[in-house]
Design a protein around this motif. Structure first.
Motif, short mmCIF file in Angstrom:
data_model
loop_
_atom_site.label_atom_id
_atom_site.label_comp_id
_atom_site.label_asym_id
_atom_site.label_seq_id
_atom_site.Cartn_x
_atom_site.Cartn_y
_atom_site.Cartn_z
N ILE A 43 35.98 28.93 47.52
CA ILE A 43 35.25 30.15 47.19
C ILE A 43 36.32 31.33 47.21
CG2 ILE A 43 33.65 32.00 48.23
CD1 ILE A 43 31.70 29.82 48.96
N VAL A 44 37.17 31.25 48.09
CA VAL A 44 38.31 32.26 48.02
C VAL A 44 39.03 32.23 46.74
CG1 VAL A 44 40.64 33.05 49.14
CG2 VAL A 44 38.44 32.65 50.57
N PRO A 45 39.48 31.37 46.16
CA PRO A 45 40.28 31.44 44.62
C PRO A 45 39.14 31.60 43.73
CG PRO A 45 40.60 29.33 45.87
CD PRO A 45 39.74 29.99 46.91
N MET A 46 37.93 31.46 43.64
CA MET A 46 37.05 31.89 42.79
C MET A 46 36.68 33.34 42.72
SD MET A 46 35.97 29.38 40.79
CE MET A 46 34.31 29.42 40.41
N ILE A 47 36.81 33.66 44.02
CA ILE A 47 36.52 35.46 44.15
C ILE A 47 37.85 36.17 43.47
CG2 ILE A 47 36.28 37.02 45.67
CD1 ILE A 47 34.59 35.34 47.51
N TYR A 48 38.93 35.66 43.92
CA TYR A 48 40.28 36.28 43.25
C TYR A 48 40.25 36.13 41.88
CZ TYR A 48 45.28 36.86 42.86
OH TYR A 48 46.40 37.28 42.17
N ILE A 49 39.79 35.29 41.28
CA ILE A 49 39.88 34.96 39.90
C ILE A 49 38.87 36.12 39.15
CG2 ILE A 49 39.07 33.70 37.92
CD1 ILE A 49 40.19 30.93 39.57
N VAL A 50 37.80 36.08 39.86
CA VAL A 50 36.79 37.03 39.23
C VAL A 50 37.28 38.64 39.26
CG1 VAL A 50 34.48 38.06 39.57
CG2 VAL A 50 34.91 35.64 39.65
N ILE A 51 37.84 38.90 40.50
CA ILE A 51 38.46 40.14 40.88
C ILE A 51 39.47 40.42 39.97
CG2 ILE A 51 39.58 41.61 42.56
CD1 ILE A 51 37.79 40.34 44.67
N ALA A 52 40.53 39.61 39.82
CA ALA A 52 41.68 39.53 39.09
C ALA A 52 41.13 39.93 37.48
CB ALA A 52 42.67 38.56 39.27
N SER A 53 40.20 39.33 37.14
CA SER A 53 39.74 39.28 35.58
C SER A 53 39.64 40.91 35.27
CB SER A 53 38.76 38.73 35.38
OG SER A 53 37.47 38.84 35.92
N PHE A 54 38.92 41.75 36.21
CA PHE A 54 38.52 42.92 36.07
C PHE A 54 39.78 44.12 36.30
CE2 PHE A 54 34.48 41.31 36.87
CZ PHE A 54 33.90 41.77 35.97
N MET A 55 41.20 43.47 36.70
CA MET A 55 42.30 44.41 37.13
C MET A 55 43.12 44.45 35.56
SD MET A 55 42.95 43.82 40.93
CE MET A 55 44.11 45.18 40.90
N ASP A 56 44.04 45.46 35.69
CA ASP A 56 45.04 45.71 34.74
C ASP A 56 46.07 44.58 35.07
OD1 ASP A 56 46.73 46.76 32.86
OD2 ASP A 56 47.64 47.63 34.23
N PRO A 57 46.52 43.69 34.09
CA PRO A 57 47.60 42.59 34.56
C PRO A 57 48.62 43.34 35.18
CG PRO A 57 46.63 42.47 32.22
CD PRO A 57 46.01 43.75 32.85
N VAL A 58 49.41 44.39 34.95
CA VAL A 58 50.57 45.04 35.33
C VAL A 58 50.26 45.38 36.52
CG1 VAL A 58 52.16 46.72 35.01
CG2 VAL A 58 51.29 45.78 32.91
N THR A 59 49.06 46.23 37.05
CA THR A 59 49.17 46.44 38.28
C THR A 59 48.61 45.23 39.36
OG1 THR A 59 47.70 48.36 37.58
CG2 THR A 59 47.26 47.82 39.71
#
Length: 97
Positions: free
Chosen positions: A35-51
């Motif tokens: 679950i933890v990596p899945m949550i990380y992936i979902v949150i990271a998909s909404f963030m700016d790649p540089v940030t």
């Protein structure tokens, strides 16, 4: 006389309870490991790649955006390939035969 109901745990021996609780703890660890990596992936998909690269995950919602999703939907080449793949998957599925 009324029969007293025993709980399910009262039926197990001490060793059985230890094994059962170790199994539950191991199951919980596996669940967290998924679950933890899945949550990380979902949150990271909404963030700016540089940030994301420079500062990591941020729960500051002002830095979140839908730009990546908008690029995928607006780019006809990407969207066309996605539609091609979905039709290929549907035509090769066993239910369509």
């Amino acid at each position: 006389m009324a029969k007293q109901k025993k709980s399910k745990m009262a039926l197990y021996t001490k060793q059985d309870k230890i094994i059962l609780y170790c199994g539950y703890a191991l199951l919980g660890l596996f669940l967290l490991a998924i679950i933890v990596p899945m949550i990380y992936i979902v949150i990271a998909s909404f963030m700016d790649p540089v940030t994301l690269q420079n500062k990591g995950i941020s729960f500051d919602f002002s830095k979140w955006s839908l730009d990546a999703y908008q690029r995928v939907v607006s780019d006809k080449q990407i969207l066309g390939r996605l539609q091609e793949r979905s039709t290929l998957l549907r035509s090769s599925s066993p239910s369509s035969r």
